[in-house]
Design a protein around this motif. Structure first.
Motif, PDB file in Angstrom:
ATOM      1  N   VAL A   1       2.291   1.684  -4.676  1.00 11.99           N
ATOM      2  CA  VAL A   1       2.797   0.309  -4.641  1.00 11.99           C
ATOM      3  C   VAL A   1       2.953  -0.159  -3.194  1.00 11.99           C
ATOM      4  O   VAL A   1       2.684  -1.315  -2.871  1.00 11.99           O
ATOM      5  CB  VAL A   1       4.142   0.211  -5.392  1.00 11.99           C
ATOM      6  CG1 VAL A   1       4.808  -1.127  -5.157  1.00 11.99           C
ATOM      7  CG2 VAL A   1       3.941   0.439  -6.878  1.00 11.99           C
ATOM      8  N   GLY A   2       3.387   0.721  -2.328  1.00 11.86           N
ATOM      9  CA  GLY A   2       3.686   0.350  -0.950  1.00 11.86           C
ATOM     10  C   GLY A   2       2.477  -0.110  -0.158  1.00 11.86           C
ATOM     11  O   GLY A   2       2.559  -1.080   0.597  1.00 11.86           O
ATOM     12  N   TRP A   3       1.347   0.581  -0.307  1.00 10.76           N
ATOM     13  CA  TRP A   3       0.163   0.218   0.466  1.00 10.76           C
ATOM     14  C   TRP A   3      -0.341  -1.187   0.124  1.00 10.76           C
ATOM     15  O   TRP A   3      -0.533  -2.011   1.028  1.00 10.76           O
ATOM     16  CB  TRP A   3      -0.926   1.275   0.270  1.00 10.76           C
ATOM     17  CG  TRP A   3      -2.144   0.983   1.070  1.00 10.76           C
ATOM     18  CD1 TRP A   3      -3.360   0.611   0.593  1.00 10.76           C
ATOM     19  CD2 TRP A   3      -2.270   1.019   2.499  1.00 10.76           C
ATOM     20  NE1 TRP A   3      -4.238   0.413   1.623  1.00 10.76           N
ATOM     21  CE2 TRP A   3      -3.591   0.653   2.814  1.00 10.76           C
ATOM     22  CE3 TRP A   3      -1.396   1.310   3.533  1.00 10.76           C
ATOM     23  CZ2 TRP A   3      -4.058   0.580   4.105  1.00 10.76           C
ATOM     24  CZ3 TRP A   3      -1.867   1.230   4.829  1.00 10.76           C
ATOM     25  CH2 TRP A   3      -3.178   0.868   5.103  1.00 10.76           C
ATOM     26  N   PRO A   4      -0.548  -1.535  -1.165  1.00  8.32           N
ATOM     27  CA  PRO A   4      -0.966  -2.912  -1.462  1.00  8.32           C
ATOM     28  C   PRO A   4       0.090  -3.941  -1.064  1.00  8.32           C
ATOM     29  O   PRO A   4      -0.248  -5.051  -0.646  1.00  8.32           O
ATOM     30  CB  PRO A   4      -1.176  -2.924  -2.981  1.00  8.32           C
ATOM     31  CG  PRO A   4      -1.401  -1.518  -3.342  1.00  8.32           C
ATOM     32  CD  PRO A   4      -0.615  -0.703  -2.367  1.00  8.32           C
ATOM     33  N   LEU A   5       1.363  -3.582  -1.172  1.00  8.91           N
ATOM     34  CA  LEU A   5       2.417  -4.505  -0.769  1.00  8.91           C
ATOM     35  C   LEU A   5       2.368  -4.756   0.739  1.00  8.91           C
ATOM     36  O   LEU A   5       2.511  -5.899   1.201  1.00  8.91           O
ATOM     37  CB  LEU A   5       3.788  -3.959  -1.172  1.00  8.91           C
ATOM     38  CG  LEU A   5       4.963  -4.901  -1.019  1.00  8.91           C
ATOM     39  CD1 LEU A   5       4.774  -6.131  -1.891  1.00  8.91           C
ATOM     40  CD2 LEU A   5       6.245  -4.190  -1.408  1.00  8.91           C
ATOM     41  N   LEU A   6       2.115  -3.723   1.501  1.00 10.80           N
ATOM     42  CA  LEU A   6       1.973  -3.872   2.945  1.00 10.80           C
ATOM     43  C   LEU A   6       0.769  -4.756   3.279  1.00 10.80           C
ATOM     44  O   LEU A   6       0.854  -5.644   4.131  1.00 10.80           O
ATOM     45  CB  LEU A   6       1.825  -2.504   3.615  1.00 10.80           C
ATOM     46  CG  LEU A   6       1.623  -2.506   5.118  1.00 10.80           C
ATOM     47  CD1 LEU A   6       2.891  -3.007   5.817  1.00 10.80           C
ATOM     48  CD2 LEU A   6       1.263  -1.120   5.605  1.00 10.80           C
ATOM     49  N   LEU A   7      -0.350  -4.540   2.596  1.00 11.12           N
ATOM     50  CA  LEU A   7      -1.532  -5.366   2.821  1.00 11.12           C
ATOM     51  C   LEU A   7      -1.293  -6.813   2.391  1.00 11.12           C
ATOM     52  O   LEU A   7      -1.854  -7.744   2.975  1.00 11.12           O
ATOM     53  CB  LEU A   7      -2.732  -4.793   2.085  1.00 11.12           C
ATOM     54  CG  LEU A   7      -3.262  -3.469   2.613  1.00 11.12           C
ATOM     55  CD1 LEU A   7      -4.411  -2.977   1.753  1.00 11.12           C
ATOM     56  CD2 LEU A   7      -3.684  -3.597   4.066  1.00 11.12           C
ATOM     57  N   PHE A   8      -0.458  -7.000   1.383  1.00 15.44           N
ATOM     58  CA  PHE A   8      -0.134  -8.356   0.932  1.00 15.44           C
ATOM     59  C   PHE A   8       0.635  -9.117   2.008  1.00 15.44           C
ATOM     60  O   PHE A   8       0.471 -10.327   2.169  1.00 15.44           O
ATOM     61  CB  PHE A   8       0.683  -8.290  -0.361  1.00 15.44           C
ATOM     62  CG  PHE A   8       1.167  -9.623  -0.837  1.00 15.44           C
ATOM     63  CD1 PHE A   8       0.290 -10.524  -1.415  1.00 15.44           C
ATOM     64  CD2 PHE A   8       2.493  -9.983  -0.712  1.00 15.44           C
ATOM     65  CE1 PHE A   8       0.731 -11.761  -1.859  1.00 15.44           C
ATOM     66  CE2 PHE A   8       2.943 -11.214  -1.148  1.00 15.44           C
ATOM     67  CZ  PHE A   8       2.058 -12.103  -1.724  1.00 15.44           C
ATOM     68  N   LEU A   9       1.465  -8.429   2.744  1.00 22.02           N
ATOM     69  CA  LEU A   9       2.282  -9.077   3.769  1.00 22.02           C
ATOM     70  C   LEU A   9       1.481  -9.453   5.020  1.00 22.02           C
ATOM     71  O   LEU A   9       1.957 -10.236   5.830  1.00 22.02           O
ATOM     72  CB  LEU A   9       3.457  -8.175   4.141  1.00 22.02           C
ATOM     73  CG  LEU A   9       4.454  -7.916   3.003  1.00 22.02           C
ATOM     74  CD1 LEU A   9       5.513  -6.921   3.440  1.00 22.02           C
ATOM     75  CD2 LEU A   9       5.083  -9.204   2.505  1.00 22.02           C
ATOM     76  N   ILE A  10       0.287  -8.900   5.178  1.00 24.71           N
ATOM     77  CA  ILE A  10      -0.581  -9.260   6.304  1.00 24.71           C
ATOM     78  C   ILE A  10      -1.409 -10.475   5.881  1.00 24.71           C
ATOM     79  O   ILE A  10      -2.192 -10.379   4.941  1.00 24.71           O
ATOM     80  CB  ILE A  10      -1.496  -8.084   6.702  1.00 24.71           C
ATOM     81  CG1 ILE A  10      -0.656  -6.877   7.097  1.00 24.71           C
ATOM     82  CG2 ILE A  10      -2.440  -8.498   7.820  1.00 24.71           C
ATOM     83  CD1 ILE A  10      -1.460  -5.613   7.288  1.00 24.71           C
ATOM     84  N   PRO A  11      -1.241 -11.601   6.541  1.00 25.38           N
ATOM     85  CA  PRO A  11      -1.926 -12.834   6.094  1.00 25.38           C
ATOM     86  C   PRO A  11      -3.403 -12.854   6.470  1.00 25.38           C
ATOM     87  O   PRO A  11      -3.804 -13.457   7.473  1.00 25.38           O
ATOM     88  CB  PRO A  11      -1.148 -13.948   6.798  1.00 25.38           C
ATOM     89  CG  PRO A  11      -0.601 -13.303   8.019  1.00 25.38           C
ATOM     90  CD  PRO A  11      -0.351 -11.854   7.664  1.00 25.38           C
ATOM     91  N   ILE A  12      -4.227 -12.186   5.678  1.00 24.06           N
ATOM     92  CA  ILE A  12      -5.669 -12.131   5.944  1.00 24.06           C
ATOM     93  C   ILE A  12      -6.401 -13.238   5.188  1.00 24.06           C
ATOM     94  O   ILE A  12      -7.307 -13.859   5.708  1.00 24.06           O
ATOM     95  CB  ILE A  12      -6.226 -10.749   5.545  1.00 24.06           C
ATOM     96  CG1 ILE A  12      -5.594  -9.669   6.393  1.00 24.06           C
ATOM     97  CG2 ILE A  12      -7.738 -10.723   5.676  1.00 24.06           C
ATOM     98  CD1 ILE A  12      -5.935  -8.275   5.963  1.00 24.06           C
TER      99      ILE A  12
END
Length: 176
Positions: A101-112
């Protein structure tokens, strides 16, 4: 008069869709409160009926029918106290679930990308992960019963397939 009738028909379909969603939500929640197995069986039944329901009621409410059902199964399962055996079974999985869960959540917080696109990606990467924990909570007897439930649902789906072959697709999937 024609547009008024179409508008009334559209409103009726939206109301029917909302009633179906509320029924699926309540049914999955109550079944999951009883046991993980019952919640999964009702959820699978909703999933099996999703295609025909979505084809006959094409609006936003039916699009979220399965998502609402999944969320209500999660709520029903996690509102019940876990037995010591269930706690033991999921204890080793929790760090892995947190990583998944943490990895996709971290990627979600990066505004790409567009936030809605990222939210959709987060949903597909994270939304079904709690099923790992629900599966770990179940024992061999429950897995056997789940397999029987899936077999019955497959027989019902096969019956629909035969009916679609004999009668045609139009009664089940309207032309659109």
């Amino acid at each position: 008069a024609g547009t008024v009738a179409k508008l009334q028909f559209s409103r009726a379909m939206i109301l029917i869709s909302r009633i179906i969603c509320a029924g699926a939500l309540a049914g999955c929640f109550l079944a999951a409160r009883k046991s993980e197995l019952a919640g999964l069986c009702v959820l699978l039944a909703v999933g099996y009926l999703f295609g025909i329901t979505r084809a006959n009621l094409p609006n936003a409410a039916t699009y979220f029918l399965f998502d609402v059902s999944v969320a209500s199964v999660y709520a029903g399962v996690w509102m019940r106290p876990l037995t010591p055996a269930q706690r033991y079974r999921i204890r080793g999985l929790l760090p892995w679930i947190l990583c998944l869960v943490g990895w996709p959540l971290l990627l979600f917080l990066i505004p790409i990308q567009n936030p809605l696109v990222q939210l959709l990606g987060l949903r597909s990467a994270v939304f079904f992960l709690p099923f790992i924990l629900i599966g770990a909570m179940m024992d061999g007897r429950q897995f056997y019963r789940l397999a029987l439930c899936i077999a019955v649902l497959d027989l019902i789906a096969f019956t629909f397939a035969i009916l679609e072959f004999v009668v045609g697709l139009e009664p089940f999937y309207p032309h659109n």
